[in-house]
Design a protein around this motif. Structure first.
Motif, PDB file in Angstrom:
ATOM      1  N   LEU A   4     -32.654  20.618  -8.467  1.00 34.12           N
ATOM      2  CA  LEU A   4     -32.622  21.778  -7.592  1.00 34.12           C
ATOM      3  C   LEU A   4     -33.810  21.679  -6.649  1.00 34.12           C
ATOM      4  N   ARG A   5     -33.548  21.576  -5.332  1.00 32.12           N
ATOM      5  CA  ARG A   5     -34.625  21.401  -4.370  1.00 32.12           C
ATOM      6  C   ARG A   5     -34.466  22.265  -3.125  1.00 32.12           C
ATOM      7  N   HIS A   6     -33.439  23.130  -3.091  1.00 32.01           N
ATOM      8  CA  HIS A   6     -33.140  23.840  -1.855  1.00 32.01           C
ATOM      9  C   HIS A   6     -32.526  25.198  -2.154  1.00 32.01           C
ATOM     10  N   LEU A   7     -33.077  26.233  -1.527  1.00 30.30           N
ATOM     11  CA  LEU A   7     -32.488  27.573  -1.533  1.00 30.30           C
ATOM     12  C   LEU A   7     -32.289  27.984  -0.081  1.00 30.30           C
ATOM     13  N   ALA A   8     -31.187  28.627   0.216  1.00 26.64           N
ATOM     14  CA  ALA A   8     -30.920  29.096   1.576  1.00 26.64           C
ATOM     15  C   ALA A   8     -30.596  30.576   1.532  1.00 26.64           C
ATOM     16  N   MET A   9     -31.252  31.319   2.411  1.00 28.31           N
ATOM     17  CA  MET A   9     -31.033  32.766   2.494  1.00 28.31           C
ATOM     18  C   MET A   9     -30.580  33.119   3.895  1.00 28.31           C
ATOM     19  N   GLN A  10     -29.574  33.961   3.981  1.00 28.26           N
ATOM     20  CA  GLN A  10     -29.164  34.529   5.258  1.00 28.26           C
ATOM     21  C   GLN A  10     -30.069  35.715   5.551  1.00 28.26           C
ATOM     22  N   VAL A  11     -30.606  35.774   6.765  1.00 24.95           N
ATOM     23  CA  VAL A  11     -31.496  36.866   7.163  1.00 24.95           C
ATOM     24  C   VAL A  11     -31.106  37.356   8.560  1.00 24.95           C
ATOM     25  N   PRO A  12     -31.376  38.633   8.878  1.00 23.90           N
ATOM     26  CA  PRO A  12     -31.044  39.141  10.208  1.00 23.90           C
ATOM     27  C   PRO A  12     -32.072  38.767  11.277  1.00 23.90           C
ATOM     28  N   ASP A  13     -33.299  38.396  10.883  1.00 21.95           N
ATOM     29  CA  ASP A  13     -34.358  38.065  11.836  1.00 21.95           C
ATOM     30  C   ASP A  13     -35.124  36.854  11.300  1.00 21.95           C
ATOM     31  N   LEU A  14     -34.835  35.677  11.870  1.00 24.25           N
ATOM     32  CA  LEU A  14     -35.445  34.434  11.388  1.00 24.25           C
ATOM     33  C   LEU A  14     -36.964  34.461  11.453  1.00 24.25           C
ATOM     34  N   GLU A  15     -37.505  34.831  12.590  1.00 19.29           N
ATOM     35  CA  GLU A  15     -38.956  34.763  12.767  1.00 19.29           C
ATOM     36  C   GLU A  15     -39.689  35.725  11.838  1.00 19.29           C
ATOM     37  N   LYS A  16     -39.173  36.930  11.706  1.00 19.10           N
ATOM     38  CA  LYS A  16     -39.805  37.919  10.820  1.00 19.10           C
ATOM     39  C   LYS A  16     -39.797  37.412   9.375  1.00 19.10           C
ATOM     40  N   LEU A  72     -29.216  35.684  -0.840  1.00 12.71           N
ATOM     41  CA  LEU A  72     -29.005  34.280  -1.173  1.00 12.71           C
ATOM     42  C   LEU A  72     -27.672  33.823  -0.603  1.00 12.71           C
ATOM     43  N   HIS A  73     -27.691  32.754   0.145  1.00 15.04           N
ATOM     44  CA  HIS A  73     -26.487  32.212   0.776  1.00 15.04           C
ATOM     45  C   HIS A  73     -25.926  31.060  -0.049  1.00 15.04           C
ATOM     46  N   HIS A  74     -26.797  30.129  -0.427  1.00 13.21           N
ATOM     47  CA  HIS A  74     -26.402  29.008  -1.276  1.00 13.21           C
ATOM     48  C   HIS A  74     -27.662  28.308  -1.786  1.00 13.21           C
ATOM     49  N   PHE A  75     -27.475  27.343  -2.664  1.00 18.39           N
ATOM     50  CA  PHE A  75     -28.578  26.527  -3.151  1.00 18.39           C
ATOM     51  C   PHE A  75     -28.113  25.080  -3.176  1.00 18.39           C
ATOM     52  N   GLY A  76     -29.066  24.136  -3.252  1.00 21.86           N
ATOM     53  CA  GLY A  76     -28.681  22.742  -3.140  1.00 21.86           C
ATOM     54  C   GLY A  76     -29.342  21.835  -4.157  1.00 21.86           C
ATOM     55  N   PHE A  77     -28.581  20.829  -4.583  1.00 16.08           N
ATOM     56  CA  PHE A  77     -29.050  19.824  -5.527  1.00 16.08           C
ATOM     57  C   PHE A  77     -29.107  18.456  -4.856  1.00 16.08           C
ATOM     58  N   VAL A  78     -30.137  17.696  -5.175  1.00  9.21           N
ATOM     59  CA  VAL A  78     -30.194  16.291  -4.816  1.00  9.21           C
ATOM     60  C   VAL A  78     -29.567  15.522  -5.975  1.00  9.21           C
ATOM     61  N   VAL A  79     -28.582  14.683  -5.663  1.00  6.72           N
ATOM     62  CA  VAL A  79     -27.878  13.913  -6.689  1.00  6.72           C
ATOM     63  C   VAL A  79     -27.916  12.427  -6.328  1.00  6.72           C
ATOM     64  N   GLU A  80     -27.688  11.586  -7.315  1.00  8.02           N
ATOM     65  CA  GLU A  80     -27.672  10.140  -7.066  1.00  8.02           C
ATOM     66  C   GLU A  80     -26.362   9.688  -6.444  1.00  8.02           C
ATOM     67  N   GLY A 117     -17.206  31.239  -7.678  1.00  6.49           N
ATOM     68  CA  GLY A 117     -17.193  31.319  -6.230  1.00  6.49           C
ATOM     69  C   GLY A 117     -18.556  31.208  -5.576  1.00  6.49           C
ATOM     70  N   VAL A 118     -19.604  30.907  -6.350  1.00  9.47           N
ATOM     71  CA  VAL A 118     -20.951  30.750  -5.810  1.00  9.47           C
ATOM     72  C   VAL A 118     -21.051  29.396  -5.107  1.00  9.47           C
ATOM     73  N   VAL A 119     -21.563  29.405  -3.870  1.00 13.15           N
ATOM     74  CA  VAL A 119     -21.637  28.194  -3.053  1.00 13.15           C
ATOM     75  C   VAL A 119     -22.913  27.412  -3.366  1.00 13.15           C
ATOM     76  N   PHE A 120     -22.758  26.085  -3.487  1.00 11.67           N
ATOM     77  CA  PHE A 120     -23.905  25.197  -3.642  1.00 11.67           C
ATOM     78  C   PHE A 120     -23.636  23.893  -2.902  1.00 11.67           C
ATOM     79  N   ASP A 121     -24.718  23.205  -2.529  1.00 11.15           N
ATOM     80  CA  ASP A 121     -24.649  21.918  -1.842  1.00 11.15           C
ATOM     81  C   ASP A 121     -24.951  20.802  -2.822  1.00 11.15           C
ATOM     82  N   VAL A 122     -24.442  19.617  -2.507  1.00  6.88           N
ATOM     83  CA  VAL A 122     -24.942  18.396  -3.116  1.00  6.88           C
ATOM     84  C   VAL A 122     -25.172  17.398  -1.993  1.00  6.88           C
ATOM     85  N   ALA A 123     -26.242  16.627  -2.137  1.00  8.39           N
ATOM     86  CA  ALA A 123     -26.574  15.605  -1.147  1.00  8.39           C
ATOM     87  C   ALA A 123     -27.392  14.527  -1.830  1.00  8.39           C
TER      88      ALA A 123
END
Length: 132
Positions: A4-16, A72-80, A117-123
């Motif tokens: 587990l190396r990545h968390l992604a959050m949806q936000v209404p104001d990126l800079e804030k 929380l929008h999704h999370f991501g795993f690094v895989v081989e 139904g929870v979204v996750f990435d693999v890369a």
């Protein structure tokens, strides 16, 4: 094993949101991206990547709920091996969701949904942990 190396959050104001995590947790801004599907700011503590996402108000995007929703929008795993991981996801009751298009500045990842139904990435690549 996936890391587990990545968390992604949806936000209404990126800079804030970015300034909050930089100020409170001393996270470092390591990347920014603008793409038709949405904009992003990536922060890092040196181990984990936190990507903040802001999607367009209309049109096709990865937005969950409304444009002003935050969470929380999704999370991501690094895989081989992505193919082997995809097989395991399918056998365990998960489903392929989508592959991100190769936009400039956006890491290409394969997205799945777990049985709930929870979204996750693999890369096979990691997400930015330091400035390039």
């Amino acid at each position: 094993m996936g890391l587990l190396r990545h968390l992604a959050m949806q936000v209404p104001d990126l800079e804030k949101a970015a300034q909050f995590y930089e100020t409170v947790f001393e996270m470092e801004r390591v990347a920014e991206a603008e793409a038709p599907i949405g904009n992003a700011v990536s922060l890092s503590d040196g181990v984990m990547n936190l990507t903040l996402l802001k999607f367009p108000d209309e049109g096709e995007s990865g937005r969950i709920n409304g444009a002003d929703w935050a969470g929380l929008h999704h999370f991501g795993f690094v895989v081989e091996n992505e193919d082997e991981t995809a097989r395991k996801v399918d056998e365990a009751g998960g489903k392929y969701f989508m592959k991100l298009p190769a936009y400039t500045g956006v890491d290409v990842e394969t997205k799945f949904k777990d049985p709930n139904g929870v979204v996750f990435d693999v890369a096979t690549h990691s997400w930015p942990l330091e400035k390039k």
